[in-house]
Design a protein around this motif. Sequence first.
Motif, short mmCIF file in Angstrom:
data_model
loop_
_atom_site.label_atom_id
_atom_site.label_comp_id
_atom_site.label_asym_id
_atom_site.label_seq_id
_atom_site.Cartn_x
_atom_site.Cartn_y
_atom_site.Cartn_z
N VAL A 171 0.87 -1.18 0.00
CA VAL A 171 0.00 0.00 0.00
C VAL A 171 0.90 1.23 0.00
O VAL A 171 2.11 1.14 0.20
CB VAL A 171 -0.94 0.00 1.23
N GLU A 172 0.31 2.37 -0.25
CA GLU A 172 1.06 3.62 -0.20
C GLU A 172 1.38 3.96 1.25
O GLU A 172 0.47 4.25 2.04
CB GLU A 172 0.27 4.74 -0.88
N VAL A 173 2.65 3.91 1.61
CA VAL A 173 3.08 4.15 2.99
C VAL A 173 3.76 5.52 3.05
O VAL A 173 4.75 5.77 2.36
CB VAL A 173 4.06 3.06 3.47
N ALA A 174 3.22 6.40 3.89
CA ALA A 174 3.86 7.69 4.15
C ALA A 174 4.97 7.47 5.17
O ALA A 174 4.70 7.16 6.33
CB ALA A 174 2.84 8.70 4.65
N LEU A 175 6.20 7.62 4.75
CA LEU A 175 7.33 7.29 5.62
C LEU A 175 7.45 8.23 6.81
O LEU A 175 7.97 7.83 7.87
CB LEU A 175 8.63 7.32 4.80
N ASP A 176 6.99 9.47 6.67
CA ASP A 176 7.14 10.42 7.78
C ASP A 176 6.50 9.88 9.06
O ASP A 176 7.10 9.94 10.14
CB ASP A 176 6.52 11.77 7.40
N ARG A 177 5.31 9.36 8.94
CA ARG A 177 4.60 8.90 10.13
C ARG A 177 5.33 7.71 10.77
O ARG A 177 5.53 7.67 11.99
CB ARG A 177 3.17 8.50 9.76
N VAL A 178 5.75 6.75 9.92
CA VAL A 178 6.42 5.57 10.46
C VAL A 178 7.75 5.96 11.09
O VAL A 178 8.09 5.51 12.21
CB VAL A 178 6.64 4.53 9.34
N LEU A 179 8.53 6.80 10.41
CA LEU A 179 9.84 7.18 10.93
C LEU A 179 9.73 8.00 12.21
O LEU A 179 10.50 7.79 13.15
CB LEU A 179 10.61 7.96 9.86
N ASP A 180 8.80 8.92 12.23
CA ASP A 180 8.64 9.73 13.44
C ASP A 180 8.23 8.86 14.63
O ASP A 180 8.70 9.08 15.76
CB ASP A 180 7.59 10.82 13.21
N GLU A 181 7.37 7.87 14.41
CA GLU A 181 6.98 6.98 15.50
C GLU A 181 8.18 6.18 16.01
O GLU A 181 8.38 6.03 17.22
CB GLU A 181 5.88 6.03 15.02
N ARG A 182 9.00 5.65 15.09
CA ARG A 182 10.13 4.84 15.52
C ARG A 182 11.18 5.69 16.23
O ARG A 182 11.79 5.27 17.20
CB ARG A 182 10.78 4.12 14.33
N VAL A 183 11.42 6.89 15.72
CA VAL A 183 12.38 7.78 16.39
C VAL A 183 11.89 8.14 17.79
O VAL A 183 12.67 8.13 18.76
CB VAL A 183 12.60 9.05 15.55
N GLY A 184 10.59 8.44 17.91
CA GLY A 184 10.06 8.74 19.23
C GLY A 184 10.16 7.57 20.20
O GLY A 184 10.44 7.75 21.38
#
Length: 465
Positions: A318-331
């Motif tokens: 599916v179309e994955v917006a990387l910003d959301r995933v990356l921000d969650e993992r960094v947090g």
Amino acid sequence: MRTRLLVVVSVLVVAVVLGLGIPLAMSAAAGSTAEMFTDRLGDTTRFAALAQRAITDSDTAALGAELARYDQLYDAPAAVLDRQGDVLVASRPDVLVTDDPDDGARVALALAGRRSPTAQTIWPWDTRPMLLAEPVLVGGEVRGAAVTVSPTGALRGGVLIVWGGLAAAGLVALAVAALAALPLVRWILAPIEELDAGTARVAAAVRAGRPAEPVGAERGPPELRRLTRDFDAMAATVSATLEAQRSFVADAGHQLRNPLTALRLRLATHAEDLVDAPVAPEVRDGPGAALEEVDRLTAVLDALLALARTEGRVAPPVEVALDRVLDERVGTWAVLAEYEGLDLHRAGARGLVVPSDPVTVATVLDAVLDNAVKYAPPGSAVELTTARVEGAVEVAVRDHGPGLAPDELDRATERFWRKSWEDGGSGLGLAIAARGAERAGAALALELPDDGGLRVVLRWPPTRA
């Protein structure tokens, strides 16, 4: 494949049609030429016989009239030559005007007392007339030659008609062969087409843990139907094996976790009891060392379960917006990084979207960040960067730890491989990341920066618009 088989059949049919049609076409042209040659040879011989009396009596009036009527009727000029080759009488003045050297040779043969040789085959593209010459003999002496020059337009037209009929018959044969071959080709390829269509469904079902839908072709040659049955049996076996493997991993994980938790509680309680007990230092330190081994075993178990979940997960992209995933993992990892004295931050392009699975991407990032935080020295930085390079989307995690030797890069993603057995790792972190990257539609690459450390790059190929 159906088209290729039809092409093969068509080529064979065309070869057969040409193998039969070309000799028939050549035979038709040769037969028409021989028929015309025989007919014109009889006329020329008759004129040679009539010329005997005309030459003997020195009266060519009747012979000239006969030649004129023949020319008028067949549009074929005729003439009688004397022994020197001069025209004695002719139906038209330019009867012997020809550019073919063979015609002159025929006239010379006739004046030498020899008959005309058989004419060569006249093809539709050959516009030369048919010239025949027969000697005029008086008392066994050659006194001249009778010549006829016949146009070949009608002959060539007839040959073209015959060739057209042969070509039409060949096309009909080709069409009939194609129509007859199409059901046969469909019957032959039916099991293969069903197997091809069912392979993707079976593979998806096997990887997702669902029962494999059998192909079970009912049409086609027995050998190919047997192939589909063997494929169904293999797919069922693989599906059952993978399901048993998943069940074993899940059950073993749960069954092992409970004893490990209980063992850890007992060791912790025992360690507390030994704090004030008058025992030797090595006895007092024993439960603590055992607790470390239990924690290490628990970490290995968690890594194995994560690897099993990563390898077993198959989700449509599916179309994955990387910003959301990356921000969650960094947090999530920032807390541990801060506890370890590290600076975990993100940089690079934002707004990147890739076709993938967000859960798998998060699992890969967790494995890579865990590896970076574990090996980065206190006070250093762990950098998570994003970029678009020549249409490809890249997500990179860079640490400033000890890194790897160049000859260790290929082995770093192998299961249970560790740079050192004293570092406390399980050897599964990068293996989990590599397997997860494949299922996320990306490629995992390990790079060695010039100033040390390790850079792990997750790269998605350019997508077509």
